[in-house]
Write an enzyme that holds these catalytic residues in place. Structure first.
Site, PDB file in Angstrom:
ATOM      1  N   PHE A 150       0.813  -1.228   0.000  1.00  0.00           N
ATOM      2  CA  PHE A 150       0.000   0.000   0.000  1.00  0.00           C
ATOM      3  C   PHE A 150       0.853   1.289   0.000  1.00  0.00           C
ATOM      4  N   ILE A 151       1.582   1.539   1.066  1.00  0.00           N
ATOM      5  CA  ILE A 151       2.266   2.838   1.164  1.00  0.00           C
ATOM      6  C   ILE A 151       3.485   2.883   0.244  1.00  0.00           C
ATOM      7  N   LYS A 199       8.936  -9.132  -1.773  1.00  0.00           N
ATOM      8  CA  LYS A 199       8.790 -10.590  -1.768  1.00  0.00           C
ATOM      9  C   LYS A 199       7.467 -11.032  -2.405  1.00  0.00           C
ATOM     10  N   THR A 227       5.938   3.101  12.918  1.00  0.00           N
ATOM     11  CA  THR A 227       4.517   3.334  13.201  1.00  0.00           C
ATOM     12  C   THR A 227       4.306   3.946  14.583  1.00  0.00           C
ATOM     13  N   ASP A 228       3.201   4.666  14.718  1.00  0.00           N
ATOM     14  CA  ASP A 228       2.862   5.221  16.042  1.00  0.00           C
ATOM     15  C   ASP A 228       2.526   4.119  17.038  1.00  0.00           C
ATOM     16  N   GLU A 229       2.263   2.904  16.535  1.00  0.00           N
ATOM     17  CA  GLU A 229       1.881   1.813  17.443  1.00  0.00           C
ATOM     18  C   GLU A 229       3.015   1.427  18.391  1.00  0.00           C
ATOM     19  N   TYR A 256       2.788  -7.406  16.380  1.00  0.00           N
ATOM     20  CA  TYR A 256       3.177  -6.522  15.270  1.00  0.00           C
ATOM     21  C   TYR A 256       3.946  -5.308  15.791  1.00  0.00           C
ATOM     22  N   LYS A 296       7.914  -4.087  15.284  1.00  0.00           N
ATOM     23  CA  LYS A 296       8.305  -2.791  14.694  1.00  0.00           C
ATOM     24  C   LYS A 296       9.190  -2.019  15.681  1.00  0.00           C
ATOM     25  N   ASN A 335      -2.161   6.058  11.279  1.00  0.00           N
ATOM     26  CA  ASN A 335      -2.881   5.231  10.282  1.00  0.00           C
ATOM     27  C   ASN A 335      -3.013   5.944   8.944  1.00  0.00           C
ATOM     28  N   ASN A 336      -2.595   5.277   7.888  1.00  0.00           N
ATOM     29  CA  ASN A 336      -2.748   5.812   6.530  1.00  0.00           C
ATOM     30  C   ASN A 336      -4.034   5.291   5.909  1.00  0.00           C
ATOM     31  N   THR A 346      10.420 -11.096   9.345  1.00  0.00           N
ATOM     32  CA  THR A 346      10.505 -10.014   8.348  1.00  0.00           C
ATOM     33  C   THR A 346      10.821  -8.671   9.001  1.00  0.00           C
ATOM     34  N   ILE A 396      13.545  -9.517   1.968  1.00  0.00           N
ATOM     35  CA  ILE A 396      14.560  -8.679   2.631  1.00  0.00           C
ATOM     36  C   ILE A 396      15.395  -9.478   3.634  1.00  0.00           C
ATOM     37  N   LEU A 423      -9.195  -1.627   8.042  1.00  0.00           N
ATOM     38  CA  LEU A 423     -10.543  -1.094   8.332  1.00  0.00           C
ATOM     39  C   LEU A 423     -11.212  -0.387   7.146  1.00  0.00           C
TER      40      LEU A 423
HETATM   41  P1  NAD Z   1       1.400  -3.662   3.216  1.00  0.00           P
HETATM   42  O1  NAD Z   1       1.121  -4.876   4.026  1.00  0.00           O
HETATM   43  O2  NAD Z   1       0.331  -3.098   2.335  1.00  0.00           O
HETATM   44  O3  NAD Z   1       2.667  -3.927   2.281  1.00  0.00           O
HETATM   45  C1  NAD Z   1       3.801  -4.592   2.729  1.00  0.00           C
HETATM   46  C2  NAD Z   1       4.660  -4.956   1.518  1.00  0.00           C
HETATM   47  O4  NAD Z   1       5.879  -5.562   1.995  1.00  0.00           O
HETATM   48  C3  NAD Z   1       4.010  -5.962   0.564  1.00  0.00           C
HETATM   49  O5  NAD Z   1       4.206  -5.552  -0.767  1.00  0.00           O
HETATM   50  C4  NAD Z   1       4.750  -7.255   0.851  1.00  0.00           C
HETATM   51  O6  NAD Z   1       4.829  -8.124  -0.280  1.00  0.00           O
HETATM   52  C5  NAD Z   1       6.126  -6.731   1.238  1.00  0.00           C
HETATM   53  N1  NAD Z   1       6.870  -7.673   2.087  1.00  0.00           N
HETATM   54  C6  NAD Z   1       6.428  -8.310   3.190  1.00  0.00           C
HETATM   55  N2  NAD Z   1       7.389  -9.116   3.677  1.00  0.00           N
HETATM   56  C7  NAD Z   1       8.479  -8.949   2.879  1.00  0.00           C
HETATM   57  C8  NAD Z   1       9.789  -9.486   2.889  1.00  0.00           C
HETATM   58  N3  NAD Z   1      10.176 -10.378   3.816  1.00  0.00           N
HETATM   59  N4  NAD Z   1      10.654  -9.096   1.926  1.00  0.00           N
HETATM   60  C9  NAD Z   1      10.268  -8.206   0.967  1.00  0.00           C
HETATM   61  N5  NAD Z   1       9.034  -7.682   0.910  1.00  0.00           N
HETATM   62  C10 NAD Z   1       8.152  -8.047   1.859  1.00  0.00           C
HETATM   63  O7  NAD Z   1       1.916  -2.570   4.265  1.00  0.00           O
HETATM   64  P2  NAD Z   1       1.698  -0.987   4.299  1.00  0.00           P
HETATM   65  O8  NAD Z   1       0.423  -0.692   4.975  1.00  0.00           O
HETATM   66  O9  NAD Z   1       2.000  -0.423   2.962  1.00  0.00           O
HETATM   67  O10 NAD Z   1       2.866  -0.579   5.317  1.00  0.00           O
HETATM   68  C11 NAD Z   1       4.178  -0.304   4.835  1.00  0.00           C
HETATM   69  C12 NAD Z   1       5.065   0.044   6.017  1.00  0.00           C
HETATM   70  O11 NAD Z   1       4.550   1.183   6.698  1.00  0.00           O
HETATM   71  C13 NAD Z   1       5.170  -1.060   7.064  1.00  0.00           C
HETATM   72  O12 NAD Z   1       6.501  -1.102   7.513  1.00  0.00           O
HETATM   73  C14 NAD Z   1       4.239  -0.605   8.176  1.00  0.00           C
HETATM   74  O13 NAD Z   1       4.690  -1.097   9.418  1.00  0.00           O
HETATM   75  C15 NAD Z   1       4.378   0.897   8.083  1.00  0.00           C
HETATM   76  N6  NAD Z   1       3.215   1.687   8.528  1.00  0.00           N
HETATM   77  C16 NAD Z   1       1.981   1.441   7.997  1.00  0.00           C
HETATM   78  C17 NAD Z   1       0.907   2.249   8.381  1.00  0.00           C
HETATM   79  C18 NAD Z   1      -0.480   2.037   7.804  1.00  0.00           C
HETATM   80  O14 NAD Z   1      -1.424   2.708   8.233  1.00  0.00           O
HETATM   81  N7  NAD Z   1      -0.670   1.161   6.827  1.00  0.00           N
HETATM   82  C19 NAD Z   1       1.099   3.292   9.297  1.00  0.00           C
HETATM   83  C20 NAD Z   1       2.388   3.504   9.814  1.00  0.00           C
HETATM   84  C21 NAD Z   1       3.435   2.698   9.411  1.00  0.00           C
HETATM   85  O1  TDX Z   2     -12.710  -5.440  10.600  1.00  0.00           O
HETATM   86  C1  TDX Z   2     -12.215  -4.579  11.337  1.00  0.00           C
HETATM   87  N1  TDX Z   2     -12.999  -3.987  12.292  1.00  0.00           N
HETATM   88  C2  TDX Z   2     -12.534  -3.051  13.168  1.00  0.00           C
HETATM   89  O2  TDX Z   2     -13.279  -2.555  14.012  1.00  0.00           O
HETATM   90  C3  TDX Z   2     -10.839  -4.158  11.236  1.00  0.00           C
HETATM   91  C4  TDX Z   2      -9.931  -4.771  10.205  1.00  0.00           C
HETATM   92  C5  TDX Z   2     -10.390  -3.201  12.107  1.00  0.00           C
HETATM   93  N2  TDX Z   2     -11.193  -2.671  13.063  1.00  0.00           N
HETATM   94  C6  TDX Z   2     -10.646  -1.648  13.971  1.00  0.00           C
HETATM   95  C7  TDX Z   2      -9.358  -2.022  14.682  1.00  0.00           C
HETATM   96  C8  TDX Z   2      -8.663  -0.693  14.826  1.00  0.00           C
HETATM   97  O3  TDX Z   2      -9.124  -0.049  16.012  1.00  0.00           O
HETATM   98  O4  TDX Z   2     -10.324  -0.511  13.165  1.00  0.00           O
HETATM   99  C9  TDX Z   2      -9.120   0.117  13.622  1.00  0.00           C
HETATM  100  C10 TDX Z   2      -8.123   0.131  12.477  1.00  0.00           C
HETATM  101  O5  TDX Z   2      -7.722  -1.207  12.253  1.00  0.00           O
HETATM  102  P1  TDX Z   2      -6.636  -1.598  11.141  1.00  0.00           P
HETATM  103  O6  TDX Z   2      -7.081  -1.059   9.818  1.00  0.00           O
HETATM  104  O7  TDX Z   2      -6.355  -3.052  11.264  1.00  0.00           O
HETATM  105  O8  TDX Z   2      -5.394  -0.698  11.571  1.00  0.00           O
HETATM  106  P2  TDX Z   2      -4.525  -0.621  12.934  1.00  0.00           P
HETATM  107  O9  TDX Z   2      -4.652  -1.863  13.732  1.00  0.00           O
HETATM  108  O10 TDX Z   2      -4.868   0.685  13.594  1.00  0.00           O
HETATM  109  O11 TDX Z   2      -3.035  -0.574  12.315  1.00  0.00           O
HETATM  110  C11 TDX Z   2      -2.744   0.222  11.150  1.00  0.00           C
HETATM  111  O12 TDX Z   2      -2.154   1.449  11.502  1.00  0.00           O
HETATM  112  C12 TDX Z   2      -0.846   1.417  12.013  1.00  0.00           C
HETATM  113  C13 TDX Z   2      -1.824  -0.532  10.190  1.00  0.00           C
HETATM  114  O13 TDX Z   2      -2.425  -1.769   9.812  1.00  0.00           O
HETATM  115  C14 TDX Z   2      -0.466  -0.738  10.794  1.00  0.00           C
HETATM  116  O14 TDX Z   2       0.397  -1.387   9.848  1.00  0.00           O
HETATM  117  C15 TDX Z   2       0.102   0.607  11.153  1.00  0.00           C
HETATM  118  O15 TDX Z   2       1.337   0.478  11.797  1.00  0.00           O
END
Ligand code: NAD
Ligand code: TDX
Length: 338
Positions: free
Chosen positions: A13-14, A36, A127-129, A155, A159, A184-185, A102, A62, A195
């Site tokens: 995603f990001i 991967k 992440t803020d988590e 998770y 991180k 959260n993005n 990973t 990686i 979500l």
């Molecule tokens: P995502 O799950 O959508 O994508 C992860 C990508 O990493 C995938 O393309 C997957 O194939 C690849 N990957 C996984 N394991 C691998 C490995 N061993 N080697 C190479 N590639 C591998 O994740 P995202 O939501 O895009 O998040 C990207 C980064 O940002 C993560 O590090 C996550 O912790 C961080 N982050 C995400 C959020 C959010 O809201 N989504 C917020 C803050 C930080």
């Molecule tokens: O089906 C659902 N129902 C629900 O109530 C899902 C999937 C989530 N939720 C809630 C759980 C959380 O309070 O919604 C909120 C958001 O959930 P997620 O989308 O799973 O995100 P979160 O757990 O907050 O983590 C995300 O933000 C920080 C990313 O997945 C992480 O990778 C990032 O680090």
């Protein structure tokens, strides 16, 4: 000046949004995506840049030292931006092992390659988590870069471990690192287990909308392009050895997000179903972004009402992207989860 950037996890995603952002902004940059292609990575996501001569895709893990070192030898990267991770909290609760592998070992392997070959910057996308959560009755509290690490899930623990390793490589080996900790993005190409895209996809298919607990948990939502602009600033102008929090002061309750999606899609709120809460569910995340604002002048550009509209429109116009995902293995995951 032209630069070569390795973006790990760029089929997710990001990472994919970051690749689009950089290739558009810097015509003379070369980007190599190392991914991967786990369940969360999708080559179809990168279709818009596959023919760009400044882009190369390499399928590798990686954690695979040989593959990573070979890529560094071939490409002599200036910058590494590590997005690659197992990213879903619920999956980490079911099966932590791959998260440790990973998220921790992969980070160490990438940084070892940086030490061996020399680089200008290693950037860790965190992440803020890692700060744990805040209580709902203290709206005056926010996460700053000084907030202690206090994780809740496998998770976030993986991180946090990676962040500590990154800072250790800075102090011990002088590796030029930086870390961003973002809230959260949301936006295009968000995997439908999370979500917002899950609720959009289910609503469009008139399926129940599973809200954990009472839906009162708060997340601080940032449009993905604003996260990309923050990382762009940090890797070019941010100080080495520093952590930067990234967030846009946009806190919302889960239930309110789900209701906004129902309204936007003209679906009844009766689709909302309250389900068993997530184990160890963090109550509230809220970022204080003063440091990146004051030092680097970063501010988010997208208001939530515009960002969510753009996101919903994207899912409406790109049904084939997410329909293909939810028709495969994802079905088994969904049936086990809900
Ligand atoms: P995502 O799950 O959508 O994508 C992860 C990508 O990493 C995938 O393309 C997957 O194939 C690849 N990957 C996984 N394991 C691998 C490995 N061993 N080697 C190479 N590639 C591998 O994740 P995202 O939501 O895009 O998040 C990207 C980064 O940002 C993560 O590090 C996550 O912790 C961080 N982050 C995400 C959020 C959010 O809201 N989504 C917020 C803050 C930080
Ligand atoms: O089906 C659902 N129902 C629900 O109530 C899902 C999937 C989530 N939720 C809630 C759980 C959380 O309070 O919604 C909120 C958001 O959930 P997620 O989308 O799973 O995100 P979160 O757990 O907050 O983590 C995300 O933000 C920080 C990313 O997945 C992480 O990778 C990032 O680090």
């Amino acid at each position: 000046m032209s630069k070569t950037i390795i973006v790990t996890g760029g089929a997710g995603f990001i990472g994919s949004n970051f690749i689009f952002y950089i290739l558009k902004k810097y015509a003379d940059y070369r980007i190599i995506c190392l991914d991967k292609l786990t369940y969360a990575g999708n080559l179809s996501t990168l279709k818009p840049v596959m023919d760009n001569p400044n882009f190369r895709f390499v399928k590798a893990d990686i954690c695979d030292r040989e593959a990573v070192y070979q890529l560094f030898e071939e490409e002599h990267p200036d910058i590494i931006v590590n997005f690659a991770a197992e990213s879903h909290v619920d999956r980490s609760i079911e099966d932590p092992g791959i998260f440790l592998q990973t998220n921790i070992m992969g980070t160490a392997t990438l940084m070892d390659a940086c030490r061996a070959f020399g680089i200008e910057r290693y950037h860790q996308v965190s992440t803020d988590e890692v700060y744990g959560d805040l209580p709902l009755d203290r709206p005056d509290l926010f996460f700053t870069e000084e907030t202690p690490i206090h994780t809740s899930s496998p998770y976030s623990s993986s991180k946090a471990a990676a962040d500590l390793l990154v800072l250790a490589y800075y102090r011990t080996y002088g590796l030029p690192v930086s870390i961003s900790r973002c809230s959260n993005n949301y936006g295009p190409y968000h995997f439908p287990e999370k979500l917002i895209p899950l609720m959009i996809a289910n609503a469009l298919n008139d399926k129940p909308l599973p809200v954990y607990g009472e839906g009162l948990n708060v997340r601080d939502w940032l449009y993905v392009e604003d996260h990309c602009s923050a990382i762009d600033l940090i890797i070019h102008k941010g100080r080495v050895g520093e952590v930067y929090n990234v967030g846009g002061h946009n806190e919302m309750k889960n239930i309110d997000i789900v209701k906004i999606i129902c309204k936007a899609l003209d679906k009844p709120e009766s689709l909302i179903t309250y389900v068993t809460d997530r184990k160890g569910h963090d109550m509230r995340y809220a970022i204080d972004p003063e440091k990146i604002h004051n030092e680097l002048g970063w501010l988010p550009e997208t208001k939530f009402e515009d960002g969510i509209k753009k996101t919903i429109d994207w899912y409406l116009n790109n049904r084939e992207w997410w329909e293909e995902i939810i028709s495969g293995d994802y079905q088994n995951y969904y049936e086990e989860m809900y």
